[in-house]
Design a protein around this motif. Sequence first.
Motif, short mmCIF file in Angstrom:
data_model
loop_
_atom_site.label_atom_id
_atom_site.label_comp_id
_atom_site.label_asym_id
_atom_site.label_seq_id
_atom_site.Cartn_x
_atom_site.Cartn_y
_atom_site.Cartn_z
N MET A 34 0.82 -1.22 0.00
CA MET A 34 0.00 0.00 0.00
C MET A 34 0.86 1.27 0.00
O MET A 34 0.32 2.38 0.08
CB MET A 34 -0.92 0.01 1.23
CG MET A 34 -1.94 -1.11 1.24
SD MET A 34 -2.83 -1.22 2.82
CE MET A 34 -3.87 0.24 2.78
N ASN A 35 2.20 1.08 -0.06
CA ASN A 35 3.11 2.23 0.01
C ASN A 35 2.95 3.05 1.28
O ASN A 35 3.02 4.28 1.27
CB ASN A 35 2.89 3.16 -1.20
CG ASN A 35 3.86 2.83 -2.30
OD1 ASN A 35 5.01 2.49 -2.01
ND2 ASN A 35 3.40 2.91 -3.53
N LEU A 36 2.71 2.36 2.38
CA LEU A 36 2.54 3.03 3.67
C LEU A 36 3.56 2.46 4.66
O LEU A 36 4.15 1.41 4.44
CB LEU A 36 1.12 2.78 4.21
CG LEU A 36 -0.03 3.43 3.42
CD1 LEU A 36 -1.37 2.93 3.94
CD2 LEU A 36 0.05 4.95 3.52
N VAL A 37 3.73 3.21 5.74
CA VAL A 37 4.58 2.72 6.84
C VAL A 37 3.66 2.45 8.04
O VAL A 37 2.94 3.34 8.48
CB VAL A 37 5.67 3.74 7.20
CG1 VAL A 37 6.45 3.28 8.43
CG2 VAL A 37 6.61 3.94 6.01
N ALA A 38 3.69 1.22 8.53
CA ALA A 38 2.81 0.85 9.64
C ALA A 38 3.51 1.09 10.97
O ALA A 38 4.62 0.60 11.19
CB ALA A 38 2.40 -0.61 9.52
N PRO A 39 2.87 1.86 11.87
CA PRO A 39 3.43 2.05 13.21
C PRO A 39 3.20 0.80 14.07
O PRO A 39 2.09 0.29 14.14
CB PRO A 39 2.63 3.24 13.77
CG PRO A 39 1.37 3.29 12.96
CD PRO A 39 1.58 2.57 11.68
N ILE A 40 4.28 0.34 14.70
CA ILE A 40 4.24 -0.96 15.38
C ILE A 40 4.65 -0.83 16.84
O ILE A 40 5.64 -0.18 17.16
CB ILE A 40 5.25 -1.94 14.71
CG1 ILE A 40 4.90 -2.20 13.26
CG2 ILE A 40 5.39 -3.23 15.49
CD1 ILE A 40 3.66 -3.01 13.05
N ALA A 41 3.86 -1.46 17.72
CA ALA A 41 4.34 -1.71 19.09
C ALA A 41 4.38 -3.21 19.26
O ALA A 41 3.51 -3.93 18.76
CB ALA A 41 3.42 -1.06 20.12
N LEU A 42 5.41 -3.69 19.94
CA LEU A 42 5.54 -5.13 20.15
C LEU A 42 4.90 -5.50 21.48
O LEU A 42 5.26 -4.94 22.53
CB LEU A 42 7.01 -5.52 20.16
CG LEU A 42 7.74 -5.30 18.84
CD1 LEU A 42 9.24 -5.42 19.06
CD2 LEU A 42 7.26 -6.31 17.80
N ARG A 43 3.94 -6.41 21.44
CA ARG A 43 3.36 -6.88 22.71
C ARG A 43 4.27 -7.97 23.27
O ARG A 43 4.38 -9.06 22.70
CB ARG A 43 1.96 -7.44 22.52
CG ARG A 43 1.42 -8.00 23.84
CD ARG A 43 -0.03 -8.34 23.75
NE ARG A 43 -0.50 -8.88 25.02
CZ ARG A 43 -1.76 -9.23 25.26
NH1 ARG A 43 -2.66 -9.10 24.30
NH2 ARG A 43 -2.11 -9.71 26.43
N ILE A 44 4.94 -7.62 24.34
CA ILE A 44 5.88 -8.55 24.97
C ILE A 44 5.21 -9.19 26.16
O ILE A 44 4.56 -8.52 26.98
CB ILE A 44 7.16 -7.80 25.41
CG1 ILE A 44 7.81 -7.07 24.23
CG2 ILE A 44 8.14 -8.76 26.07
CD1 ILE A 44 8.25 -7.97 23.09
N ASN A 45 5.36 -10.49 26.26
CA ASN A 45 4.80 -11.21 27.39
C ASN A 45 5.75 -11.07 28.57
O ASN A 45 6.85 -11.60 28.55
CB ASN A 45 4.65 -12.68 26.99
CG ASN A 45 3.80 -13.41 27.98
OD1 ASN A 45 3.87 -13.13 29.17
ND2 ASN A 45 3.00 -14.33 27.50
N PRO A 46 5.32 -10.33 29.62
CA PRO A 46 6.29 -10.03 30.69
C PRO A 46 6.59 -11.21 31.59
O PRO A 46 7.51 -11.15 32.40
CB PRO A 46 5.59 -8.91 31.46
CG PRO A 46 4.14 -9.10 31.21
CD PRO A 46 4.02 -9.72 29.85
N ASP A 47 5.83 -12.28 31.47
CA ASP A 47 6.06 -13.50 32.25
C ASP A 47 6.17 -13.19 33.75
O ASP A 47 7.18 -13.48 34.39
CB ASP A 47 7.32 -14.22 31.76
CG ASP A 47 7.44 -15.63 32.37
OD1 ASP A 47 6.42 -16.13 32.87
OD2 ASP A 47 8.54 -16.18 32.34
#
Length: 384
Positions: A128-141
Amino acid sequence: MKGNFPVQEFERLTTPFYAYDIGLLGRTLQTINESAHEEFFCVEYAIKANHNPVLLKQISAAGLGADCVSGAEIKRAVECGFEPRKITYAGVGKRDDEIILGLEAGIGCFNVESLEEIEVISQIAAKMNLVAPIALRINPDIDAHTHHYITTGLAENKFGIAKEWLDLAVDKVLSLPALKLKGLHFHIGSQVLDNEPFGILCDRINEFQDHLESRGIKILSINVGGGLGIDYDHPDENPIPDFEGYFEMLRTRIKLRRGQSLHCELGRSVVAQCGSLISRVLYVKSGVNKKFLIVDAGMTDLIRPALYGAHHIIENITASNKEEDVETYDVVGPVCESSDVFGIDESLPVTHRGDLIALRSAGAYGEVMSSGYNLRSLYPSYYY
Ligand SMILES: *Cc1c(COP(=O)(O)O)cnc(C)c1O
């Protein structure tokens, strides 16, 4: 008027229906905004708790963002006035068409739950010629033995990316030009009544940040998820959760870096206390050793008791009996399932066919989890 309910209005309506105390929602939102007044706080409302448009419009008008878990929720959020940049899209199973919808809407962040999903979002955004903003869901255990009610933050469940794979996931996002790494996302569970589990999460987040910084990696935002609980046993004494204590704990315990934003995704704590399920007593049935109140609401209208063994305070809101005229009842619904029970041995004023009862604290995970089993349906909601 009994309690805060406009009972005379209710008498004219067809039951069962949900009743929402809009004034209480307003006071709750005001408390949130006052408690999280600093610029760096970004409070998002987790729409899955209740997607009723009347409530959503009030919540967006108060300036909150939206945490969505489906494409349809993103659409609903935009329709109800949430700014796209304040919308987050989370969930372990995002479909391609939902990812496209989020990108087209220009939402603020995708909370990504697996390495596999990173690839898929990157491919779609690139196309789509876009940049997707990403947050990583980290499992804090976080240690389950210390805090048994933390159910989604343990090592082995479907949610999030294992903390051992944090570096791998970060490197992957940084290597893909169609993705922009915004931050880290966490969520430890729901109906958490003690601040300490959140405190432990903050400590863990500080460790992750220190580690990433030592690798020269900067992140823009931290998202601590939702989960703040409410007082189901005392809806009148504690109608508004302790947001002040919650935000104070976050403010003091997370070592926020300059310019970083601190997001949270509150669902239940925003809307639970403002909703009640109103139902009419159909029969007062005498069993051999018990009396049953058979009411016209059932598990199809409020499934939390059947699903989680949850208990909602039950009140007879039309009984005019004196205090001493009480009786013990099992309060049950009409659905053909033995789990269709709202309360066992409930002490209530002597109750008659036709009386109205209120199931309190039902504004979250109530109306939105209703089903059409037995071809049943709710009647229109009432706002007061
Ligand atoms: C369910 C959920 C929330 C909201 O939880 P509440 O307990 O209603 O506050 C927030 N974030 C995520 C990721 C969730 O899954």
